[in-house]
Design a protein around this motif. Structure first.
Motif, PDB file in Angstrom:
ATOM      1  N   PHE A 162      -0.936 -12.416   9.439  1.00  0.00           N
ATOM      2  CA  PHE A 162      -1.591 -11.496  10.372  1.00  0.00           C
ATOM      3  C   PHE A 162      -1.102 -10.066  10.159  1.00  0.00           C
ATOM      4  CE2 PHE A 162      -1.768 -15.332  13.415  1.00  0.00           C
ATOM      5  CZ  PHE A 162      -2.964 -15.764  12.881  1.00  0.00           C
ATOM      6  N   ASP A 163       0.206  -9.890   9.985  1.00  0.00           N
ATOM      7  CA  ASP A 163       0.761  -8.548   9.811  1.00  0.00           C
ATOM      8  C   ASP A 163       0.258  -7.914   8.517  1.00  0.00           C
ATOM      9  OD1 ASP A 163       2.210  -6.221  10.196  1.00  0.00           O
ATOM     10  OD2 ASP A 163       4.151  -7.200  10.311  1.00  0.00           O
ATOM     11  N   ASN A 164       0.218  -8.681   7.456  1.00  0.00           N
ATOM     12  CA  ASN A 164      -0.254  -8.124   6.190  1.00  0.00           C
ATOM     13  C   ASN A 164      -1.741  -7.798   6.218  1.00  0.00           C
ATOM     14  OD1 ASN A 164       1.899  -7.828   4.089  1.00  0.00           O
ATOM     15  ND2 ASN A 164       2.355  -9.860   4.866  1.00  0.00           N
ATOM     16  N   LEU A 165      -2.542  -8.621   6.868  1.00  0.00           N
ATOM     17  CA  LEU A 165      -3.967  -8.305   7.004  1.00  0.00           C
ATOM     18  C   LEU A 165      -4.160  -7.045   7.850  1.00  0.00           C
ATOM     19  CD1 LEU A 165      -5.480 -11.885   7.394  1.00  0.00           C
ATOM     20  CD2 LEU A 165      -5.754 -10.328   5.444  1.00  0.00           C
ATOM     21  N   GLU A 166      -3.378  -6.920   8.905  1.00  0.00           N
ATOM     22  CA  GLU A 166      -3.418  -5.708   9.728  1.00  0.00           C
ATOM     23  C   GLU A 166      -3.079  -4.476   8.872  1.00  0.00           C
ATOM     24  OE1 GLU A 166      -1.092  -4.439  13.740  1.00  0.00           O
ATOM     25  OE2 GLU A 166       0.150  -4.895  11.993  1.00  0.00           O
ATOM     26  N   ASN A 167      -2.055  -4.600   8.038  1.00  0.00           N
ATOM     27  CA  ASN A 167      -1.638  -3.478   7.198  1.00  0.00           C
ATOM     28  C   ASN A 167      -2.712  -3.090   6.178  1.00  0.00           C
ATOM     29  OD1 ASN A 167       0.814  -3.328   8.500  1.00  0.00           O
ATOM     30  ND2 ASN A 167       1.905  -4.523   6.984  1.00  0.00           N
ATOM     31  N   ILE A 168      -3.354  -4.063   5.591  1.00  0.00           N
ATOM     32  CA  ILE A 168      -4.434  -3.783   4.636  1.00  0.00           C
ATOM     33  C   ILE A 168      -5.548  -2.994   5.322  1.00  0.00           C
ATOM     34  CG2 ILE A 168      -6.280  -4.859   3.273  1.00  0.00           C
ATOM     35  CD1 ILE A 168      -4.176  -7.141   2.690  1.00  0.00           C
ATOM     36  N   CYS A 169      -5.902  -3.411   6.519  1.00  0.00           N
ATOM     37  CA  CYS A 169      -6.942  -2.699   7.281  1.00  0.00           C
ATOM     38  C   CYS A 169      -6.496  -1.281   7.629  1.00  0.00           C
ATOM     39  CB  CYS A 169      -7.275  -3.462   8.555  1.00  0.00           C
ATOM     40  SG  CYS A 169      -8.042  -5.072   8.295  1.00  0.00           S
ATOM     41  N   SER A 170      -5.229  -1.141   8.023  1.00  0.00           N
ATOM     42  CA  SER A 170      -4.702   0.189   8.368  1.00  0.00           C
ATOM     43  C   SER A 170      -4.776   1.128   7.179  1.00  0.00           C
ATOM     44  CB  SER A 170      -3.253   0.074   8.857  1.00  0.00           C
ATOM     45  OG  SER A 170      -3.186  -0.648  10.065  1.00  0.00           O
ATOM     46  N   VAL A 171      -4.392   0.646   6.001  1.00  0.00           N
ATOM     47  CA  VAL A 171      -4.459   1.468   4.791  1.00  0.00           C
ATOM     48  C   VAL A 171      -5.894   1.924   4.543  1.00  0.00           C
ATOM     49  CG1 VAL A 171      -4.252   1.428   2.270  1.00  0.00           C
ATOM     50  CG2 VAL A 171      -2.402   0.517   3.682  1.00  0.00           C
ATOM     51  N   LYS A 172      -6.832   1.001   4.638  1.00  0.00           N
ATOM     52  CA  LYS A 172      -8.247   1.331   4.399  1.00  0.00           C
ATOM     53  C   LYS A 172      -8.730   2.403   5.383  1.00  0.00           C
ATOM     54  CE  LYS A 172     -12.560   0.453   2.921  1.00  0.00           C
ATOM     55  NZ  LYS A 172     -13.047   1.525   2.065  1.00  0.00           N
TER      56      LYS A 172
END
Length: 159
Positions: A107-117
């Motif tokens: 969940f944290d890594n998916l959140e981070n990917i979205c934040s970067v985008k």
């Protein structure tokens, strides 16, 4: 699991949390009219809030988020996941409890990917912002559950 691993990963988890919560995020959020960074909205956020945050964040804060905060937040999940797995295992957690730290990591890594985008594009399209917000919510609920498991297992051990 060794006690040393628990202590080292626990200390690193606390140290990184301190850096993020008391140094990085206050600097990132300084000009956002009180709107919290994506990661700091434990129970999610509407797409409009994500866009408003992106509209208000200045370039220095955006670069801090992209170049310091998010790279730190890529090693942080590895460290706290190791801490949680080690601690839960040492306390005799069952298989269901042991599934929570890897889920938290995802969940944290998916959140981070979205934040970067969103930060790179300076846009929060509704589907992406909703997905990111859902990952933030799931991350928070999963972490709270892990804390509950640890508390329960400690209570049970010391009973």
């Amino acid at each position: 699991m060794s006690k040393k691993l628990i202590w080292v990963t626990g200390a690193l988890t606390v140290a990184i949390t301190g850096i993020m919560d008391f140094v990085n995020f206050p600097r990132i959020e300084k000009n956002t009219d009180g709107i919290k960074a994506f990661d700091m909205n434990s129970f999610g956020y509407p797409p409009e809030q994500a866009q408003r945050f992106l509209d208000l964040i200045d370039e220095d804060a955006r670069q801090l988020y992209l170049k310091k905060q998010l790279p730190l937040d890529t090693i942080y999940p590895v460290i706290y996941t190791t801490f949680f797995i080690s601690s839960l295992k040492a306390l005799g957690a069952n298989k269901a409890m042991m599934a929570f730290p890897p889920a938290l990591y995802i969940f944290d890594n998916l959140e981070n990917i979205c934040s970067v985008k969103m930060l790179r594009d300076r846009k929060a399209p509704k589907p992406l912002a909703r997905f990111a917000s859902t990952m933030t919510l799931l991350k928070s609920l999963t972490m709270y559950s892990i804390f509950g498991f640890l508390g329960y297992l400690l209570y049970k051990k010391n009973k």
